[in-house]
Scaffold this motif. Structure first.
Motif, PDB file in Angstrom:
ATOM      1  N   ASN A   1       0.897  -0.962  -0.295  1.00 19.40           N
ATOM      2  CA  ASN A   1       0.101  -0.280  -0.169  1.00 19.40           C
ATOM      3  C   ASN A   1       1.285   0.967  -0.168  1.00 19.40           C
ATOM      4  O   ASN A   1       2.373   1.810  -0.087  1.00 19.40           O
ATOM      5  CB  ASN A   1      -0.232  -0.086   0.779  1.00 19.40           C
ATOM      6  CG  ASN A   1      -0.003   0.123   2.570  1.00 19.40           C
ATOM      7  OD1 ASN A   1       0.619   0.483   2.603  1.00 19.40           O
ATOM      8  ND2 ASN A   1      -1.574   0.149   3.185  1.00 19.40           N
TER       9      ASN A   1
ATOM     10  N   TYR B   1      -0.741   8.967   2.061  1.00 24.57           N
ATOM     11  CA  TYR B   1      -0.368   9.950   1.853  1.00 24.57           C
ATOM     12  C   TYR B   1      -0.975  10.929   2.807  1.00 24.57           C
ATOM     13  O   TYR B   1      -1.537  10.684   3.521  1.00 24.57           O
ATOM     14  CB  TYR B   1      -0.295  10.445   0.366  1.00 24.57           C
ATOM     15  CG  TYR B   1      -2.120  10.305   0.130  1.00 24.57           C
ATOM     16  CD1 TYR B   1      -2.218   9.284  -0.462  1.00 24.57           C
ATOM     17  CD2 TYR B   1      -3.293  11.301   0.420  1.00 24.57           C
ATOM     18  CE1 TYR B   1      -3.789   8.756  -0.983  1.00 24.57           C
ATOM     19  CE2 TYR B   1      -4.203  11.072  -0.124  1.00 24.57           C
ATOM     20  CZ  TYR B   1      -4.435  10.273  -0.983  1.00 24.57           C
ATOM     21  OH  TYR B   1      -6.319  10.232  -1.144  1.00 24.57           O
TER      22      TYR B   1
ATOM     23  N   ARG C   1      -5.998   9.791  -4.892  1.00 28.26           N
ATOM     24  CA  ARG C   1      -6.673   9.990  -4.709  1.00 28.26           C
ATOM     25  C   ARG C   1      -7.865   8.796  -5.731  1.00 28.26           C
ATOM     26  O   ARG C   1      -8.792   9.075  -5.202  1.00 28.26           O
ATOM     27  CB  ARG C   1      -7.012  12.045  -4.807  1.00 28.26           C
ATOM     28  CG  ARG C   1      -6.707  12.525  -3.701  1.00 28.26           C
ATOM     29  CD  ARG C   1      -7.988  13.476  -3.575  1.00 28.26           C
ATOM     30  NE  ARG C   1      -6.999  14.406  -2.288  1.00 28.26           N
ATOM     31  CZ  ARG C   1      -7.191  14.254  -0.604  1.00 28.26           C
ATOM     32  NH1 ARG C   1      -7.767  13.535  -0.825  1.00 28.26           N
ATOM     33  NH2 ARG C   1      -6.109  14.870  -0.201  1.00 28.26           N
TER      34      ARG C   1
ATOM     35  N   ARG D   1      -2.590   0.072  -4.197  1.00 29.06           N
ATOM     36  CA  ARG D   1      -3.721   1.098  -3.754  1.00 29.06           C
ATOM     37  C   ARG D   1      -2.848   1.963  -2.365  1.00 29.06           C
ATOM     38  O   ARG D   1      -1.987   2.080  -1.600  1.00 29.06           O
ATOM     39  CB  ARG D   1      -4.175  -0.336  -2.220  1.00 29.06           C
ATOM     40  CG  ARG D   1      -5.648   0.084  -2.460  1.00 29.06           C
ATOM     41  CD  ARG D   1      -6.635  -1.098  -1.505  1.00 29.06           C
ATOM     42  NE  ARG D   1      -5.368  -2.254  -1.264  1.00 29.06           N
ATOM     43  CZ  ARG D   1      -5.546  -1.959   0.374  1.00 29.06           C
ATOM     44  NH1 ARG D   1      -5.525  -1.102   0.577  1.00 29.06           N
ATOM     45  NH2 ARG D   1      -4.195  -3.478   0.760  1.00 29.06           N
TER      46      ARG D   1
ATOM     47  N   ALA E   1      -3.853   5.111  -0.137  1.00 37.12           N
ATOM     48  CA  ALA E   1      -4.557   4.984   1.142  1.00 37.12           C
ATOM     49  C   ALA E   1      -4.816   6.853   1.747  1.00 37.12           C
ATOM     50  O   ALA E   1      -3.595   6.649   2.380  1.00 37.12           O
ATOM     51  CB  ALA E   1      -4.402   4.281   2.348  1.00 37.12           C
ATOM     52  N   PRO E   2      -5.186   7.359   2.524  1.00 38.66           N
ATOM     53  CA  PRO E   2      -5.042   8.442   2.787  1.00 38.66           C
ATOM     54  C   PRO E   2      -4.837   8.968   3.942  1.00 38.66           C
ATOM     55  O   PRO E   2      -5.331   7.699   5.209  1.00 38.66           O
ATOM     56  CB  PRO E   2      -6.512   9.871   2.323  1.00 38.66           C
ATOM     57  CG  PRO E   2      -7.258   8.841   2.097  1.00 38.66           C
ATOM     58  CD  PRO E   2      -6.680   7.700   1.962  1.00 38.66           C
ATOM     59  N   ILE E   3      -4.018   9.581   5.091  1.00 39.94           N
ATOM     60  CA  ILE E   3      -4.466   9.647   6.482  1.00 39.94           C
ATOM     61  C   ILE E   3      -5.103  10.497   7.289  1.00 39.94           C
ATOM     62  O   ILE E   3      -4.733  10.516   8.422  1.00 39.94           O
ATOM     63  CB  ILE E   3      -2.129   9.389   7.297  1.00 39.94           C
ATOM     64  CG1 ILE E   3      -1.506   8.027   6.379  1.00 39.94           C
ATOM     65  CG2 ILE E   3      -2.219   9.294   8.309  1.00 39.94           C
ATOM     66  CD1 ILE E   3      -2.075   6.573   7.372  1.00 39.94           C
ATOM     67  N   SER E   4      -4.816  12.115   6.626  1.00 41.65           N
ATOM     68  CA  SER E   4      -5.419  13.238   6.925  1.00 41.65           C
ATOM     69  C   SER E   4      -6.629  13.634   6.018  1.00 41.65           C
ATOM     70  O   SER E   4      -7.003  12.463   5.265  1.00 41.65           O
ATOM     71  CB  SER E   4      -4.534  14.326   6.526  1.00 41.65           C
ATOM     72  OG  SER E   4      -4.745  14.788   5.412  1.00 41.65           O
ATOM     73  N   SER E   5      -8.009  13.419   7.346  1.00 41.17           N
ATOM     74  CA  SER E   5      -8.824  13.259   6.606  1.00 41.17           C
ATOM     75  C   SER E   5      -9.950  14.899   5.652  1.00 41.17           C
ATOM     76  O   SER E   5      -9.582  15.992   5.688  1.00 41.17           O
ATOM     77  CB  SER E   5     -10.425  13.340   8.312  1.00 41.17           C
ATOM     78  OG  SER E   5     -11.440  13.996   7.872  1.00 41.17           O
TER      79      SER E   5
ATOM     80  N   THR F   1     -12.458  14.533   4.157  1.00 45.18           N
ATOM     81  CA  THR F   1     -14.041  15.892   4.841  1.00 45.18           C
ATOM     82  C   THR F   1     -13.910  16.741   5.834  1.00 45.18           C
ATOM     83  O   THR F   1     -14.251  17.689   5.690  1.00 45.18           O
ATOM     84  CB  THR F   1     -15.166  14.417   5.271  1.00 45.18           C
ATOM     85  OG1 THR F   1     -14.531  13.643   5.973  1.00 45.18           O
ATOM     86  CG2 THR F   1     -15.321  13.457   4.215  1.00 45.18           C
TER      87      THR F   1
ATOM     88  N   ASP G   1     -12.757   9.856   9.693  1.00 47.20           N
ATOM     89  CA  ASP G   1     -13.017  10.011   8.148  1.00 47.20           C
ATOM     90  C   ASP G   1     -10.886   9.676   7.697  1.00 47.20           C
ATOM     91  O   ASP G   1     -10.999  11.045   6.309  1.00 47.20           O
ATOM     92  CB  ASP G   1     -13.606  10.472   6.795  1.00 47.20           C
ATOM     93  CG  ASP G   1     -15.094  10.190   7.929  1.00 47.20           C
ATOM     94  OD1 ASP G   1     -15.924   8.828   7.199  1.00 47.20           O
ATOM     95  OD2 ASP G   1     -15.929  11.346   8.406  1.00 47.20           O
ATOM     96  N   CYS G   2      -9.943   9.543   8.825  1.00 44.27           N
ATOM     97  CA  CYS G   2      -9.138   9.357   7.605  1.00 44.27           C
ATOM     98  C   CYS G   2      -8.629   9.174   6.755  1.00 44.27           C
ATOM     99  O   CYS G   2      -8.162   9.315   5.662  1.00 44.27           O
ATOM    100  CB  CYS G   2      -8.172   9.877   9.213  1.00 44.27           C
ATOM    101  SG  CYS G   2      -7.588   8.394   9.790  1.00 44.27           S
TER     102      CYS G   2
ATOM    103  N   TRP H   1     -15.376  11.873   0.058  1.00 46.95           N
ATOM    104  CA  TRP H   1     -14.300  11.090   1.000  1.00 46.95           C
ATOM    105  C   TRP H   1     -14.738  10.637   2.693  1.00 46.95           C
ATOM    106  O   TRP H   1     -14.112  10.817   3.859  1.00 46.95           O
ATOM    107  CB  TRP H   1     -13.384  12.727   1.054  1.00 46.95           C
ATOM    108  CG  TRP H   1     -12.595  12.528  -0.167  1.00 46.95           C
ATOM    109  CD1 TRP H   1     -13.289  13.212  -1.118  1.00 46.95           C
ATOM    110  CD2 TRP H   1     -11.513  11.674  -0.438  1.00 46.95           C
ATOM    111  NE1 TRP H   1     -12.579  13.502  -2.665  1.00 46.95           N
ATOM    112  CE2 TRP H   1     -11.567  12.277  -2.170  1.00 46.95           C
ATOM    113  CE3 TRP H   1     -10.972  11.039  -0.048  1.00 46.95           C
ATOM    114  CZ2 TRP H   1     -10.449  11.557  -3.075  1.00 46.95           C
ATOM    115  CZ3 TRP H   1     -10.299   9.967  -1.226  1.00 46.95           C
ATOM    116  CH2 TRP H   1      -9.860  10.519  -2.348  1.00 46.95           C
TER     117      TRP H   1
END
Lengths: 390, 133
Positions: free
Chosen positions: A186, A189, A326, A338, A340-344, A346, B86-87, B105
Motif C-alpha cells: 500500500n 499520503y 486520490r 493501493r 490510502a489517505p492519513i489526513s481527513s 472531509t 474519515d481519515c 471522502w
C-alpha cells in the motif's frame, strides 16, 4: 487594470457583510470558468483547511496556585508526564508523551482532547519545596473551567506537502504514516492537497507571523514559522514544493476549542499523536494570489518515499500527483499499489467551509502578517560528533 | 443458491479432519476460504459457503457436531461513526476493499467484503473500529 486590494479594504467588506468568500476547492472552477482577472475582482477571501495527524502539538497550562503554594517540579496529567521546568505552576503537555500506566493507548494528545471535551483530568505534582513554595505534593482533579489558563502551542503544524509512504521490505511496518504493508502492499499520503493552507499560498505571501487562523474550532494565530521550515525544498513550475517544505507554529486558546476539529490518535507501535484542524483564510490581494490558490490536485505533486530504509535520507520511487493518489491506485515499478489517505479530506472541507461562514458573517477578519517568513533558510541535520569535532 | 460468511474456530482434535471436503461432498457446498490461520493448537477459517440454503444449514450443523465453533461473521466489525474522523488510514490495510473512501471522502464499510483479518483495528488511529464478538 490589474486588481489590487488591501487588507483594510477586504476587512471593511467583511465588516459590512459584503465580502465574497469561497473555499480553495471552489476557486478552482471559478478560475477555470471566468479566468484569473475576473476571479480576482470578484472574490475577496479564499479559505483553506487541513485535518491531519500533527505530532508537534501540545498545550501550555497554568494550573493556578494552591494554598499553600507549590513550585511544581514534576507534573503528571492522567499519568502522562508534562514538562514542568518552567515557572511554579506552568507546564507543557506534548501530544506524543505516553502514559506511564497505559503506554501507547493514552498519551498527551488524549489529555488535551479530554480537557477540550470538558472531562476531568487527574493532576499529580511533586516538588522539593522551597521557602516561597513550601508544598511538596499535590493530587487533585482539574477540568478546563477550573484551570487558570490553557492554550495550545504547536511548534510544527500544517506541513506544506508531505511524502507518500511505502514499504519495499518483506515485513509489515508500523509508522506515523500508518501501517505499511510489505512488498509495496500500500501507499499512504497525508495532505489536504488542493485545500491545504500552505499549498495555496506557496511563497507565504499572506501567511506569516501574526496571521489569524482557524485552529481546532476557534481563532488562533501563526506564532512563528514552524520547526523544520524548509522553503528551499525543490518546487514545481507552479511554485508548489514537491516534498515537505513550509510549516507553521500555531497558538490558540484550548478552552475555546472543539473536539470535532482536534482529536487524539494512536499510531499502532509508533505512539500517540494528534489530529489537528487548521484553516487559513487567504486574502485576495491581487491576481497572483488567486492564480496560486486555484491550483488543483492534478498539478500538486509529491514524492514516494520508501519507509523501510531506517535512515534519515530514504530512497524514493519518484513523484506522483494528488489526483493520482486520490484515484485509489498508483503505479510503482510497474506494480499497481493501493493508496490510502492519513489526513481527513472531509474534515479539511468542513474547516474551509466553517471558516468561510465565519468570514462571511463578519466574525473572522484577515490579519496582515507582522512579519513574513524568509525564503532563504534551510534545514540543518544533527550530526553525531565527539566533543573535539564540534 | 445462497451465500453465507462464517468464521470457524476448530479445536486441536479437529485440525486434521478434512472438514471442507465433507462440505463439498456431502452437502454440495462451494466453500471459498477467505482467510486461514492454523497451527498445532487450533485453527481459524473465514469462509464463504455457497449452496442451497437448507444445505448450508445442514453443513453448519455438521461442523458443529465436529466441535467446530461457528461464528456468524456478519456484524462483527463495528465502525464507531462518532469517533471516526474519515481519515482513511484503515483503508490502507484493507486488502479485500471492505473499507474504502467514498466519493465524498467519507469512510464506507461493506461488510460483505470483510474477511475479518482485523488489521483495521490497530490501523485506526482514533480507535473507532472494534470487533464485536
Amino acid at each position: 487594470m490589474a486588481v489590487k486590494k488591501t487588507y483594510e479594504e477586504i476587512n471593511e467588506k467583511i465588516r459590512r457583510g459584503e465580502a465574497v468568500v469561497v473555499t480553495a476547492e471552489e476557486i478552482i472552477d471559478i478560475v477555470k470558468d471566468e479566468g484569473v482577472a475576473k476571479a480576482a475582482r470578484k472574490v475577496d477571501v479564499i479559505t483553506t483547511g487541513t485535518f491531519g495527524p500533527m505530532c508537534s502539538t501540545g498545550a501550555f497550562i497554568n494550573f493556578g496556585h494552591s494554598d499553600p503554594p507549590i513550585r511544581m517540579a514534576k507534573v503528571w496529567l492522567n499519568d502522562v508526564p508534562a514538562y514542568a521546568g518552567v515557572a511554579a505552576v506552568d507546564a507543557y503537555i506534548g501530544a506524543t508523551e505516553l502514559s506511564e500506566v497505559l503506554g501507547m493507548a493514552y498519551g498527551g494528545a488524549h489529555v488535551i482532547e479530554d480537557l477540550i471535551a470538558g472531562k476531568k483530568v487527574k493532576l499529580v505534582a511533586k516538588s522539593y519545596g522551597t521557602d516561597c513554595y513550601p508544598r511538596k505534593e499535590i493530587e487533585t482533579y482539574i477540568n478546563k473551567d477550573v484551570i487558570n489558563e490553557a492554550y495550545l502551542f504547536n511548534p510544527r503544524n500544517a506541513y506544506q506537502n508531505y511524502a507518500v509512504a511505502v514499504n519495499s521490505s518483506a515485513r509489515i511496518l508500523y509508522t506515523y504514516m500508518g501501517t505499511l504493508l510489505p512488498r509495496l502492499g500500500n501507499a499512504t499520503y497525508c495532505s489536504a492537497s488542493q485545500l491545504s493552507p500552505l499549498i495555496n499560498d506557496p511563497f507565504y505571501r499572506t501567511i506569516g507571523i501574526g496571521t489569524r487562523v482557524f485552529l481546532a474550532g476557534t481563532q488562533g494565530y501563526v506564532a512563528w514559522q514552524g520547526t523544520q521550515f524548509n522553503p528551499q525544498q525543490a518546487r514545481g513550475e507552479n511554485g508548489v514544493p514537491l516534498s515537505p517544505a513550509g510549516t507553521l507554529a500555531l497558538i490558540g486558546n484550548l478552552k475555546q476549542m472543539n473536539t470535532d476539529f482536534i482529536r487524539a490518535a494512536t499510531f499502532h507501535n509508533y505512539g500517540t499523536t494528534m489530529f489537528v484542524g487548521v484553516g487559513v483564510p487567504i486574502p485576495v490581494l491581487d491576481e497572483d494570489i488567486v492564480e496560486k490558490a486555484s491550483i488543483s490536485d492534478k498539478d500538486i505533486y509529491t514524492t514516494i518515499v520508501d519507509y523501510s530504509v531506517p535512515q534519515r535520507s530514504k530512497p524514493n520511487f519518484g513523484r506522483v500527483s494528488y489526483a493520482e493518489l486520490r484515484s485509489g491506485k498508483i503505479e510503482i515499478n510497474g506494480k499497481q499499489v493501493r493508496t490510502a489517505p492519513i489526513s481527513s479530506y472531509t474534515r479539511a472541507r468542513k474547516i474551509a467551509e466553517t471558516l468561510k461562514t465565519w468570514v462571511k458573517e463578519g466574525k473572522f477578519f484577515v490579519q496582515q502578517p507582522v512579519e513574513t517568513f524568509k525564503l532563504g533558510q534551510s534545514v540543518k541535520p544533527l550530526e553525531i560528533v565527539t566533543e573535539e569535532e564540534i | 443458491m445462497a451465500k453465507k460468511k462464517i468464521v470457524l474456530h476448530f479445536p486441536e482434535e479437529s485440525i486434521e479432519k478434512p472438514l471442507t471436503y465433507h462440505l463439498v461432498k456431502d452437502y454440495d457446498l462451494i466453500p471459498n476460504i477467505l482467510r486461514a490461520q492454523i497451527d498445532e493448537n487450533e485453527g481459524m477459517l473465514v469462509m464463504d459457503l455457497e449452496g442451497a440454503p437448507d444445505q448450508i444449514q445442514k453443513g453448519i450443523a455438521f461442523l458443529k457436531e465436529q466441535n467446530v465453533g461457528i461464528q456468524e461473521a456478519i456484524k462483527d466489525i463495528i465502525v464507531d461513526r462518532e469517533r471516526c474522523v474519515d481519515c482513511g488510514s484503515c483503508t490502507g490495510v484493507c486488502r479485500p476493499g471492505a473499507l474504502t473512501m467514498g466519493s465524498d471522502w467519507k469512510l464506507a464499510f461493506d461488510q460483505e467484503k470483510c474477511v475479518f483479518c482485523q488489521l483495521c483495528i490497530n490501523a485506526c488511529p482514533v480507535r473507532a473500529i472494534k470487533v464485536q464478538f
